[in-house]
Design a protein around this motif. Structure first.
Motif, PDB file in Angstrom:
ATOM      1  N   ALA A 147       0.834  -1.201   0.000  1.00 57.79           N
ATOM      2  CA  ALA A 147       0.000   0.000   0.000  1.00 57.79           C
ATOM      3  C   ALA A 147       0.870   1.254   0.000  1.00 57.79           C
ATOM      4  CB  ALA A 147      -0.917  -0.007   1.217  1.00 57.79           C
ATOM      5  N   SER A 148       0.284   2.360  -0.435  1.00 59.65           N
ATOM      6  CA  SER A 148       1.023   3.618  -0.480  1.00 59.65           C
ATOM      7  C   SER A 148       1.004   4.287   0.890  1.00 59.65           C
ATOM      8  CB  SER A 148       0.407   4.553  -1.518  1.00 59.65           C
ATOM      9  OG  SER A 148      -0.829   5.056  -1.038  1.00 59.65           O
ATOM     10  N   ALA A 149       1.843   5.305   1.035  1.00 57.71           N
ATOM     11  CA  ALA A 149       1.887   6.052   2.299  1.00 57.71           C
ATOM     12  C   ALA A 149       0.549   6.715   2.587  1.00 57.71           C
ATOM     13  CB  ALA A 149       3.000   7.092   2.248  1.00 57.71           C
ATOM     14  N   LEU A 150      -0.224   7.008   1.540  1.00 54.71           N
ATOM     15  CA  LEU A 150      -1.533   7.642   1.741  1.00 54.71           C
ATOM     16  C   LEU A 150      -2.536   6.693   2.383  1.00 54.71           C
ATOM     17  CD1 LEU A 150      -2.478   9.778  -1.419  1.00 54.71           C
ATOM     18  CD2 LEU A 150      -2.287  10.555   0.945  1.00 54.71           C
ATOM     19  N   ASP A 151      -2.378   5.398   2.136  1.00 57.87           N
ATOM     20  CA  ASP A 151      -3.410   4.446   2.556  1.00 57.87           C
ATOM     21  C   ASP A 151      -3.628   4.410   4.065  1.00 57.87           C
ATOM     22  OD1 ASP A 151      -3.946   3.748  -0.038  1.00 57.87           O
ATOM     23  OD2 ASP A 151      -2.655   2.003  -0.043  1.00 57.87           O
ATOM     24  N   ILE A 152      -2.571   4.688   4.843  1.00 58.71           N
ATOM     25  CA  ILE A 152      -2.730   4.714   6.301  1.00 58.71           C
ATOM     26  C   ILE A 152      -3.741   5.760   6.714  1.00 58.71           C
ATOM     27  CG2 ILE A 152      -0.840   6.342   6.665  1.00 58.71           C
ATOM     28  CD1 ILE A 152      -1.863   3.440   8.989  1.00 58.71           C
ATOM     29  N   ARG A 153      -3.946   6.763   5.856  1.00 70.30           N
ATOM     30  CA  ARG A 153      -4.911   7.809   6.181  1.00 70.30           C
ATOM     31  C   ARG A 153      -6.331   7.271   6.280  1.00 70.30           C
ATOM     32  NH1 ARG A 153      -5.720  11.277   8.328  1.00 70.30           N
ATOM     33  NH2 ARG A 153      -6.918  12.583   6.900  1.00 70.30           N
ATOM     34  N   ILE A 154      -6.617   6.155   5.596  1.00 66.78           N
ATOM     35  CA  ILE A 154      -7.952   5.569   5.734  1.00 66.78           C
ATOM     36  C   ILE A 154      -8.159   5.091   7.166  1.00 66.78           C
ATOM     37  CG2 ILE A 154      -9.528   3.773   4.922  1.00 66.78           C
ATOM     38  CD1 ILE A 154      -8.077   3.844   2.254  1.00 66.78           C
ATOM     39  N   PHE A 155      -7.145   4.460   7.732  1.00 63.29           N
ATOM     40  CA  PHE A 155      -7.227   4.034   9.131  1.00 63.29           C
ATOM     41  C   PHE A 155      -7.325   5.250  10.056  1.00 63.29           C
ATOM     42  CE2 PHE A 155      -5.371   0.337   7.098  1.00 63.29           C
ATOM     43  CZ  PHE A 155      -6.005  -0.715   7.731  1.00 63.29           C
ATOM     44  N   GLU A 156      -6.585   6.298   9.751  1.00 66.88           N
ATOM     45  CA  GLU A 156      -6.640   7.506  10.583  1.00 66.88           C
ATOM     46  C   GLU A 156      -8.024   8.140  10.529  1.00 66.88           C
ATOM     47  OE1 GLU A 156      -3.479   9.826   9.000  1.00 66.88           O
ATOM     48  OE2 GLU A 156      -1.913   8.760  10.107  1.00 66.88           O
ATOM     49  N   GLU A 157      -8.619   8.198   9.333  1.00 64.62           N
ATOM     50  CA  GLU A 157      -9.970   8.754   9.201  1.00 64.62           C
ATOM     51  C   GLU A 157     -10.979   7.913   9.980  1.00 64.62           C
ATOM     52  OE1 GLU A 157     -11.427  11.351   7.721  1.00 64.62           O
ATOM     53  OE2 GLU A 157      -9.774  12.281   6.639  1.00 64.62           O
ATOM     54  N   PHE A 158     -10.833   6.600   9.888  1.00 61.63           N
ATOM     55  CA  PHE A 158     -11.763   5.733  10.615  1.00 61.63           C
ATOM     56  C   PHE A 158     -11.609   5.924  12.117  1.00 61.63           C
ATOM     57  CE2 PHE A 158     -12.545   1.516  12.648  1.00 61.63           C
ATOM     58  CZ  PHE A 158     -13.923   1.512  12.501  1.00 61.63           C
ATOM     59  N   ILE A 159     -10.389   5.886  12.614  1.00 57.63           N
ATOM     60  CA  ILE A 159     -10.169   5.984  14.061  1.00 57.63           C
ATOM     61  C   ILE A 159     -10.508   7.383  14.569  1.00 57.63           C
ATOM     62  CG2 ILE A 159      -8.350   5.951  15.830  1.00 57.63           C
ATOM     63  CD1 ILE A 159      -7.304   3.427  14.391  1.00 57.63           C
ATOM     64  N   ASP A 160     -10.255   8.425  13.775  1.00 55.24           N
ATOM     65  CA  ASP A 160     -10.676   9.775  14.156  1.00 55.24           C
ATOM     66  C   ASP A 160     -12.195   9.846  14.282  1.00 55.24           C
ATOM     67  OD1 ASP A 160      -8.084  10.667  14.228  1.00 55.24           O
ATOM     68  OD2 ASP A 160      -8.170  11.739  12.308  1.00 55.24           O
ATOM     69  N   GLY A 161     -12.893   9.195  13.348  1.00 55.39           N
ATOM     70  CA  GLY A 161     -14.357   9.179  13.415  1.00 55.39           C
ATOM     71  C   GLY A 161     -14.872   8.429  14.619  1.00 55.39           C
ATOM     72  N   VAL A 162     -14.231   7.307  14.956  1.00 56.28           N
ATOM     73  CA  VAL A 162     -14.605   6.558  16.161  1.00 56.28           C
ATOM     74  C   VAL A 162     -14.364   7.413  17.397  1.00 56.28           C
ATOM     75  CG1 VAL A 162     -14.095   4.546  17.581  1.00 56.28           C
ATOM     76  CG2 VAL A 162     -14.161   4.316  15.088  1.00 56.28           C
ATOM     77  N   ARG A 163     -13.206   8.044  17.465  1.00 54.92           N
ATOM     78  CA  ARG A 163     -12.860   8.885  18.618  1.00 54.92           C
ATOM     79  C   ARG A 163     -13.887  10.013  18.796  1.00 54.92           C
ATOM     80  NH1 ARG A 163      -8.270  10.387  16.988  1.00 54.92           N
ATOM     81  NH2 ARG A 163      -6.998   8.861  18.118  1.00 54.92           N
TER      82      ARG A 163
END
Length: 249
Positions: free
Chosen positions: A222-238
Protein backbone atom coordinates in the motif's frame (compact mmCIF):
# COMPACT_ATOMS: atom_id res chain seq x y z
CA UNK A 1 -4.25 13.65 25.84
CA UNK A 2 -6.75 12.44 23.24
CA UNK A 3 -8.66 9.20 23.67
CA UNK A 4 -7.18 6.09 22.07
CA UNK A 5 -10.16 4.10 20.78
CA UNK A 6 -10.19 0.35 21.33
CA UNK A 7 -10.56 -1.27 17.91
CA UNK A 8 -11.48 -4.92 17.54
CA UNK A 9 -10.15 -7.10 14.72
CA UNK A 10 -11.38 -10.58 13.81
CA UNK A 11 -8.65 -13.18 13.38
CA UNK A 12 -8.32 -15.71 10.57
CA UNK A 13 -8.28 -19.47 11.21
CA UNK A 14 -6.56 -22.53 9.77
CA UNK A 15 -7.75 -26.06 10.46
CA UNK A 16 -5.45 -28.89 11.51
CA UNK A 17 -3.36 -30.08 8.56
CA UNK A 18 -1.07 -33.12 8.79
CA UNK A 19 1.49 -32.24 11.45
CA UNK A 20 0.30 -28.63 11.91
CA UNK A 21 -2.26 -27.98 14.68
CA UNK A 22 -5.19 -25.64 14.11
CA UNK A 23 -4.30 -22.01 14.76
CA UNK A 24 -5.73 -18.49 14.61
CA UNK A 25 -3.72 -15.61 13.17
CA UNK A 26 -3.75 -12.04 11.84
CA UNK A 27 -1.56 -10.36 9.24
CA UNK A 28 0.55 -7.75 11.01
CA UNK A 29 -0.45 -4.91 8.67
CA UNK A 30 -3.92 -4.74 10.24
CA UNK A 31 -2.92 -4.19 13.85
CA UNK A 32 0.14 -2.13 12.90
CA UNK A 33 -2.10 0.25 10.94
CA UNK A 34 -4.45 0.63 13.91
CA UNK A 35 -1.53 1.46 16.20
CA UNK A 36 -0.06 3.98 13.72
CA UNK A 37 -3.48 5.63 13.38
CA UNK A 38 -3.84 6.12 17.14
CA UNK A 39 -6.00 3.19 18.17
CA UNK A 40 -5.52 0.19 20.44
CA UNK A 41 -6.02 -3.10 18.55
CA UNK A 42 -7.74 -6.03 20.27
CA UNK A 43 -7.74 -9.28 18.31
CA UNK A 44 -10.64 -11.73 18.60
CA UNK A 45 -10.23 -15.40 17.64
CA UNK A 46 -13.33 -17.08 16.21
CA UNK A 47 -15.99 -17.09 18.94
CA UNK A 48 -18.99 -19.32 18.35
CA UNK A 49 -21.76 -17.93 20.57
CA UNK A 50 -23.56 -14.62 20.54
CA UNK A 51 -23.18 -14.03 24.28
CA UNK A 52 -19.38 -14.12 24.08
CA UNK A 53 -19.35 -11.85 21.02
CA UNK A 54 -21.62 -9.36 22.77
CA UNK A 55 -19.43 -9.33 25.87
CA UNK A 56 -16.31 -8.73 23.76
CA UNK A 57 -17.92 -5.89 21.77
CA UNK A 58 -19.03 -4.22 25.01
CA UNK A 59 -15.33 -3.43 25.62
CA UNK A 60 -14.70 -1.90 22.17
CA UNK A 61 -15.35 1.41 20.40
CA UNK A 62 -15.12 0.23 16.79
CA UNK A 63 -14.28 -2.81 14.68
CA UNK A 64 -12.23 -3.69 11.59
CA UNK A 65 -13.35 -6.74 9.60
CA UNK A 66 -10.29 -8.20 7.91
CA UNK A 67 -9.87 -9.84 4.52
CA UNK A 68 -9.22 -13.51 3.91
CA UNK A 69 -10.67 -16.47 2.07
CA UNK A 70 -13.95 -16.44 0.16
CA UNK A 71 -17.40 -16.41 1.71
CA UNK A 72 -19.32 -19.59 0.93
CA UNK A 73 -22.22 -18.58 -1.40
CA UNK A 74 -24.30 -21.50 -0.13
CA UNK A 75 -24.74 -19.64 3.16
CA UNK A 76 -26.70 -17.01 1.22
CA UNK A 77 -28.73 -19.38 -0.94
CA UNK A 78 -26.45 -19.48 -4.01
CA UNK A 79 -24.54 -22.26 -5.70
CA UNK A 80 -20.82 -22.55 -5.04
CA UNK A 81 -18.69 -21.45 -7.99
CA UNK A 82 -15.68 -23.69 -8.78
CA UNK A 83 -13.32 -20.74 -8.22
CA UNK A 84 -14.41 -20.29 -4.59
CA UNK A 85 -11.75 -21.02 -1.99
CA UNK A 86 -13.82 -20.58 1.12
CA UNK A 87 -12.50 -19.58 4.50
CA UNK A 88 -12.68 -22.08 7.36
CA UNK A 89 -16.35 -22.58 8.33
CA UNK A 90 -15.54 -21.79 11.99
CA UNK A 91 -14.34 -18.35 10.94
CA UNK A 92 -17.25 -17.65 8.60
CA UNK A 93 -19.78 -18.56 11.30
CA UNK A 94 -18.00 -16.19 13.70
CA UNK A 95 -17.74 -13.40 11.14
CA UNK A 96 -21.44 -13.56 10.33
CA UNK A 97 -22.50 -13.55 13.99
CA UNK A 98 -20.05 -10.71 14.60
CA UNK A 99 -21.26 -8.61 11.67
CA UNK A 100 -24.89 -9.06 12.68
CA UNK A 101 -24.14 -7.83 16.21
CA UNK A 102 -22.09 -4.88 14.90
CA UNK A 103 -24.99 -3.87 12.65
CA UNK A 104 -27.50 -4.24 15.48
CA UNK A 105 -25.42 -1.93 17.68
CA UNK A 106 -24.57 0.46 14.84
CA UNK A 107 -20.97 0.11 15.99
CA UNK A 108 -18.43 1.93 13.79
CA UNK A 109 -17.02 -0.62 11.38
CA UNK A 110 -14.43 -0.73 8.60
CA UNK A 111 -14.55 -3.79 6.31
CA UNK A 112 -11.52 -4.68 4.18
CA UNK A 113 -11.61 -7.13 1.26
CA UNK A 114 -13.80 -10.04 2.35
CA UNK A 115 -14.81 -7.88 5.31
CA UNK A 116 -16.46 -5.36 2.97
CA UNK A 117 -18.16 -8.16 1.03
CA UNK A 118 -19.53 -9.59 4.29
CA UNK A 119 -20.81 -6.20 5.40
CA UNK A 120 -22.58 -5.72 2.08
CA UNK A 121 -24.15 -9.16 1.82
CA UNK A 122 -25.39 -9.29 5.43
CA UNK A 123 -27.08 -5.93 4.93
CA UNK A 124 -28.97 -7.03 1.83
CA UNK A 125 -26.56 -6.57 -1.07
CA UNK A 126 -25.06 -9.30 -3.23
CA UNK A 127 -21.78 -10.29 -4.88
CA UNK A 128 -20.14 -11.26 -8.13
CA UNK A 129 -18.58 -14.66 -7.45
CA UNK A 130 -15.86 -14.62 -10.12
CA UNK A 131 -14.96 -11.42 -11.97
CA UNK A 132 -13.33 -13.11 -15.01
CA UNK A 133 -16.72 -14.68 -15.79
CA UNK A 134 -19.16 -12.12 -14.39
CA UNK A 135 -17.33 -9.09 -15.81
CA UNK A 136 -15.01 -10.46 -18.51
CA UNK A 137 -14.00 -6.95 -19.62
CA UNK A 138 -12.66 -6.08 -16.17
CA UNK A 139 -8.94 -5.57 -15.65
CA UNK A 140 -7.12 -8.19 -13.51
CA UNK A 141 -7.90 -7.64 -9.83
CA UNK A 142 -5.39 -10.16 -8.54
CA UNK A 143 -2.17 -11.73 -9.69
CA UNK A 144 -1.21 -15.08 -8.18
CA UNK A 145 2.43 -14.36 -9.01
CA UNK A 146 2.45 -10.85 -7.55
CA UNK A 147 1.12 -10.23 -4.04
CA UNK A 148 1.87 -6.51 -4.60
CA UNK A 149 -0.50 -6.26 -7.58
CA UNK A 150 -2.01 -2.76 -7.90
CA UNK A 151 -4.61 -1.07 -10.10
CA UNK A 152 -5.94 2.44 -10.46
CA UNK A 153 -8.96 3.89 -8.65
CA UNK A 154 -11.59 6.55 -9.30
CA UNK A 155 -13.00 8.07 -6.09
CA UNK A 156 -15.96 10.26 -5.20
CA UNK A 157 -14.59 13.52 -3.83
CA UNK A 158 -17.37 13.95 -1.22
CA UNK A 159 -16.42 10.83 0.72
CA UNK A 160 -13.93 9.52 3.24
CA UNK A 161 -11.77 7.93 0.54
CA UNK A 162 -12.02 11.18 -1.40
CA UNK A 163 -10.64 13.10 1.58
CA UNK A 164 -7.81 10.59 1.85
CA UNK A 165 -6.68 10.45 -1.76
CA UNK A 166 -7.75 13.82 -3.18
CA UNK A 167 -7.26 14.49 -6.89
CA UNK A 168 -4.82 12.85 -9.26
CA UNK A 169 -3.93 9.31 -10.24
CA UNK A 170 -4.49 6.75 -7.49
CA UNK A 171 -3.23 3.18 -7.38
CA UNK A 172 -4.19 0.66 -4.70
CA UNK A 173 -3.17 -2.81 -3.61
CA UNK A 174 -5.69 -5.33 -4.91
CA UNK A 175 -6.09 -9.10 -4.76
CA UNK A 176 -9.63 -10.39 -5.23
CA UNK A 177 -11.80 -12.32 -7.68
CA UNK A 178 -15.14 -11.67 -5.93
CA UNK A 179 -16.66 -8.20 -5.67
CA UNK A 180 -19.83 -6.33 -4.80
CA UNK A 181 -22.59 -6.48 -7.41
CA UNK A 182 -25.64 -4.76 -5.85
CA UNK A 183 -24.89 -2.41 -2.97
CA UNK A 184 -26.86 -2.86 0.25
CA UNK A 185 -29.52 -0.26 1.04
CA UNK A 186 -28.13 2.58 3.14
CA UNK A 187 -24.70 2.44 1.50
CA UNK A 188 -23.25 4.21 -1.53
CA UNK A 189 -20.31 3.50 -3.81
CA UNK A 190 -17.42 5.91 -3.16
CA UNK A 191 -14.68 4.36 -5.30
CA UNK A 192 -14.47 2.16 -8.37
CA UNK A 193 -11.75 0.72 -10.52
CA UNK A 194 -11.93 2.33 -14.01
CA UNK A 195 -13.46 -0.94 -15.25
CA UNK A 196 -16.47 -0.27 -12.99
CA UNK A 197 -15.72 -2.80 -10.24
CA UNK A 198 -16.74 -1.41 -6.84
CA UNK A 199 -13.72 -0.75 -4.61
CA UNK A 200 -15.21 1.23 -1.70
CA UNK A 201 -18.59 1.79 -0.05
CA UNK A 202 -19.68 4.07 2.78
CA UNK A 203 -22.79 4.30 4.93
CA UNK A 204 -25.33 7.03 4.20
CA UNK A 205 -27.10 6.35 7.50
CA UNK A 206 -26.89 9.11 10.09
CA UNK A 207 -26.66 6.63 12.96
CA UNK A 208 -23.97 4.33 11.53
CA UNK A 209 -20.36 5.15 10.70
CA UNK A 210 -19.46 2.27 8.37
CA UNK A 211 -17.19 1.93 5.38
CA UNK A 212 -15.49 -0.73 3.32
CA UNK A 213 -12.64 -1.06 0.85
CA UNK A 214 -12.20 -3.94 -1.54
CA UNK A 215 -8.54 -2.96 -1.86
CA UNK A 216 -6.11 -3.50 1.02
CA UNK A 217 -4.75 -0.35 2.70
CA UNK A 218 -3.00 -2.48 5.33
CA UNK A 219 -0.89 -4.27 2.72
CA UNK A 220 2.87 -3.91 2.62
CA UNK A 221 2.39 -2.80 -0.99
CA UNK A 222 0.00 0.00 0.00
CA UNK A 223 1.02 3.62 -0.48
CA UNK A 224 1.89 6.05 2.30
CA UNK A 225 -1.53 7.64 1.74
CA UNK A 226 -3.41 4.45 2.56
CA UNK A 227 -2.73 4.71 6.30
CA UNK A 228 -4.91 7.81 6.18
CA UNK A 229 -7.95 5.57 5.73
CA UNK A 230 -7.23 4.03 9.13
CA UNK A 231 -6.64 7.51 10.58
CA UNK A 232 -9.97 8.75 9.20
CA UNK A 233 -11.76 5.73 10.62
CA UNK A 234 -10.17 5.98 14.06
CA UNK A 235 -10.68 9.77 14.16
CA UNK A 236 -14.36 9.18 13.41
CA UNK A 237 -14.60 6.56 16.16
CA UNK A 238 -12.86 8.88 18.62
CA UNK A 239 -15.23 11.74 17.78
CA UNK A 240 -18.27 9.55 18.43
CA UNK A 241 -16.91 8.28 21.75
CA UNK A 242 -16.05 11.80 22.92
CA UNK A 243 -19.51 13.06 21.92
CA UNK A 244 -21.12 10.24 23.92
CA UNK A 245 -18.97 11.08 26.95
CA UNK A 246 -19.99 14.74 26.75
CA UNK A 247 -23.65 13.76 26.69
CA UNK A 248 -23.19 11.60 29.80
CA UNK A 249 -21.20 14.23 31.71
Amino acid sequence: MSLKPIIGLNADFRNTARSTPAFSFLAAGYFQSVIKAGGIPVILPPLQDEESIQAALDTMHGFILIGGGDLDPRNDGFMKHPSIREMAPIREKFDRLLMNEIAERRMPVFGIGTGMQLMNITQGGNLFFHLPEDLPEAVPHRDAQDLNHRHSLNVESDSLVGRVFGDGEIRVSSRHHMAIDEVAAGFRVTARCPDGVIEAIESEMMDWFALGTQFHPESGAASALDIRIFEEFIDGVRERVENELRLVA
